[in-house]
Design an enzyme around this catalytic site. Sequence first.
Site, PDB file in Angstrom:
ATOM      1  N   ASP A  63       0.827  -1.201   0.000  1.00  0.00           N
ATOM      2  CA  ASP A  63       0.000   0.000   0.000  1.00  0.00           C
ATOM      3  C   ASP A  63       0.865   1.256   0.000  1.00  0.00           C
ATOM      4  O   ASP A  63       2.068   1.209   0.269  1.00  0.00           O
ATOM      5  CB  ASP A  63      -0.898   0.031   1.238  1.00  0.00           C
ATOM      6  CG  ASP A  63      -1.901  -1.105   1.251  1.00  0.00           C
ATOM      7  OD1 ASP A  63      -2.300  -1.551   0.161  1.00  0.00           O
ATOM      8  OD2 ASP A  63      -2.288  -1.544   2.356  1.00  0.00           O
ATOM      9  N   TYR A 106       6.995 -10.028   6.594  1.00  0.00           N
ATOM     10  CA  TYR A 106       6.800  -8.596   6.819  1.00  0.00           C
ATOM     11  C   TYR A 106       7.288  -8.244   8.222  1.00  0.00           C
ATOM     12  O   TYR A 106       7.219  -9.067   9.144  1.00  0.00           O
ATOM     13  CB  TYR A 106       5.326  -8.218   6.715  1.00  0.00           C
ATOM     14  CG  TYR A 106       4.786  -8.110   5.311  1.00  0.00           C
ATOM     15  CD1 TYR A 106       4.726  -6.885   4.652  1.00  0.00           C
ATOM     16  CD2 TYR A 106       4.313  -9.238   4.642  1.00  0.00           C
ATOM     17  CE1 TYR A 106       4.210  -6.781   3.371  1.00  0.00           C
ATOM     18  CE2 TYR A 106       3.797  -9.146   3.352  1.00  0.00           C
ATOM     19  CZ  TYR A 106       3.749  -7.912   2.725  1.00  0.00           C
ATOM     20  OH  TYR A 106       3.242  -7.813   1.454  1.00  0.00           O
TER      21      TYR A 106
END
Length: 244
Positions: free
Chosen positions: A53, A112
């Site tokens: 994003d 992540y």
Amino acid sequence: MFRYKFTIEYDGAAANAGWQVQPGKISIQSLLSDAAFELSKSKILFYGSGRTDRGVHALGQVAHADFFKSYPLFSLKQGMNFYLTGKKVAIKEVELVSQDFHARFSAKIKTYRYDICMQDYPNVINLKNWRISRNLDIKKMEEESKFLLGVHDFASFRSSHCQAATSIRSIDEINFIIRGNILSVYFVGKSFLHNQIRAMIGTLVDIGMGRQINIKSIMQSKDRKKAGQTAPPGGLFLEKIDFD
């Protein structure tokens, strides 16, 4: 056609559209294609392993692209980086791969990392981290995070804009590492929903700050409103992608 695999690092501030091309906006994908055009004088499309994003960083994003001619790997890396100068995007590694390789569908595991800075004064060095102006109950956060492990319906941590066909996902590992006043939380799994990690982090932080909620009941509710806040994008890094 010659297919190349690119390992890419970028600052989430480099693009106001995140990874994916969007009309009228700057994306990581378009910055790569523009650099490849300058180098090859051909329109080259880059296919990423995941769509980060806007504001989310990458230390090990992977993409593939097909070029019309062969390049020495070092020359391709240096050429791309030359045309990416000043764009906050860099090519870390280039490999020649077979036409069977696909950056998205060949990926096995993604890691992540989310960084939280626990301090009661403004960030100066750790500008990208989410600053929490108090200490968190990390032990409680770790205990609650165990309910996220395994295969579950993560509808409670799914963005309303998520386009995935199903909210069933699997998380293999969640690890908490503290370095000074920086808390890094690592999530390991094959794939994640839109905003899933940021929603999970926001919920864990709420728990660490003493909010009386628990992951198990949140998961059972399948209601995003029952979970915690969505953490800001600046603390999130796509650390690495494994293909073996």
